[in-house]
Design a protein around this motif. Sequence first.
Motif, PDB file in Angstrom:
ATOM      1  N   GLU A 151      -7.179   2.459  -3.668  1.00  0.00           N
ATOM      2  CA  GLU A 151      -7.555   3.866  -3.816  1.00  0.00           C
ATOM      3  C   GLU A 151      -7.025   4.747  -2.689  1.00  0.00           C
ATOM      4  N   GLY A 152      -6.643   4.134  -1.553  1.00  0.00           N
ATOM      5  CA  GLY A 152      -6.223   4.976  -0.437  1.00  0.00           C
ATOM      6  C   GLY A 152      -5.507   4.208   0.657  1.00  0.00           C
ATOM      7  N   ALA A 153      -5.406   4.851   1.840  1.00  0.00           N
ATOM      8  CA  ALA A 153      -4.673   4.343   3.007  1.00  0.00           C
ATOM      9  C   ALA A 153      -3.196   4.150   2.640  1.00  0.00           C
ATOM     10  N   PHE A 154      -2.468   3.296   3.359  1.00  0.00           N
ATOM     11  CA  PHE A 154      -1.086   2.990   2.965  1.00  0.00           C
ATOM     12  C   PHE A 154      -0.805   1.497   3.102  1.00  0.00           C
ATOM     13  N   TYR A 155      -1.741   0.724   2.538  1.00  0.00           N
ATOM     14  CA  TYR A 155      -1.621  -0.733   2.546  1.00  0.00           C
ATOM     15  C   TYR A 155      -1.888  -1.297   1.159  1.00  0.00           C
ATOM     16  N   VAL A 156      -1.268  -2.449   0.883  1.00  0.00           N
ATOM     17  CA  VAL A 156      -1.678  -3.281  -0.244  1.00  0.00           C
ATOM     18  C   VAL A 156      -1.984  -4.664   0.305  1.00  0.00           C
ATOM     19  N   TYR A 157      -2.846  -5.385  -0.419  1.00  0.00           N
ATOM     20  CA  TYR A 157      -3.334  -6.684   0.058  1.00  0.00           C
ATOM     21  C   TYR A 157      -3.268  -7.690  -1.084  1.00  0.00           C
ATOM     22  N   PRO A 158      -2.053  -8.067  -1.479  1.00  0.00           N
ATOM     23  CA  PRO A 158      -1.899  -8.951  -2.645  1.00  0.00           C
ATOM     24  C   PRO A 158      -2.419 -10.360  -2.416  1.00  0.00           C
TER      25      PRO A 158
END
Length: 400
Positions: A321-328
């Motif tokens: 939904e936010g920030a600038f990270y993904v955590y696959p």
Amino acid sequence: MAFLSDTLARVKPSQTIAVTNKARELAAAGRDVIGLGAGEPDFDTPDNIKAAAKCAIDAGRTKYTAVDGIPELKRAICEKFERENGLKYTPAQVTVGTGGKQILYNALVATLNPGDEVIIPAPYWVSYPDMVLLAGGTPVSVAAGMETGFKLTPEQLEAAITPRTKWFIFNSPSNPTGAAYTRAELAALCEVLMRHPQVWIMSDDMYEHLVFDDFDFTTPAQIEPGLYDRTLTCNGVSKAYCMTGWRIGYAAGPVELIRAMGTIQSQSTSNPCSIAQYAALEALSGPQEFLATNREAFQGRRDLVVSMLNEAKGVTCPNPEGAFYVYPDISGCIGKTSAGGAKITDDEAFASALLEETGVAVVFGAAFGLSPNFRISYATADEVLREACARIQAFCAGLS
């Protein structure tokens, strides 16, 4: 007698910084490296903010300031909280530090005694548990996995609270997952906290302005006024205003806590950089239109990265939904062998082999307290992200 403190043995260096440094070293040695470890916007600091800093220098505002912030900046912070969050604070309730990290650390050092517990939802920003340990407290990690959208449930929070709980650290949108709590989800957590008056709330709102798809950002003291007197609402100019190197963080809370934090700061760093404070003053009180422009760019990058990673074999990437990270999640990659012969025993082995064989630097999930995952910061150019994700796809396709 040992020379180094026993406390040092309880903490470890920041893995995000370690990965970034490793990527720089390899690049300096001539390797083709794409570093996706650092949580740092690639956009330059806006010109009006840089101009304010230059004016401060020309005006001779280069001397010591009040230990925890110049009055003008404190007033601007009060105006920001009322304008954007509906929270009313006086300058006496505001502190300014050398980055958001110092704000959190000051609060923990000022309040924790041996045996005090701090609840930290996992995955968490790598520094939370170690700061608690350095301050003499006990971090209590509570796993909030992909099945709950990387968000802590009210039932989990209730179960984690004990008579020794002093703080609950809340971060939304989250580093490392980008997960953000809806108004209803946050209200449910606040309902639990209202039943436990000994628990204080440390709300890390650093990514407040980086929310997507018309998400409605809220913060605990805004949702539940009954928590106002035991909430430290923390923020800074690093991420949204592209001012990571300027090192200005701030917070507002009860006067007694703010004074205690000022005491800690007075005997450690003293005042934040005077020039950076005047730049932050312009950031908070000057034009804000660029925030929407940057947010749109970050949302496009999120969509690109999520789409490409979900095409990688063995990888599942939620849409944050936010920030600038993904955590696959890389459950489908564990137990396999890379094309270069590396055994993928866990997410650290995955990240190590990925860097060695493709030149893509990511941070492994164990550093954030939840595996098997890795974190990508997509705060870089689209073409760089496209190339990095293509390399990840090729690496995963080569696992057997």
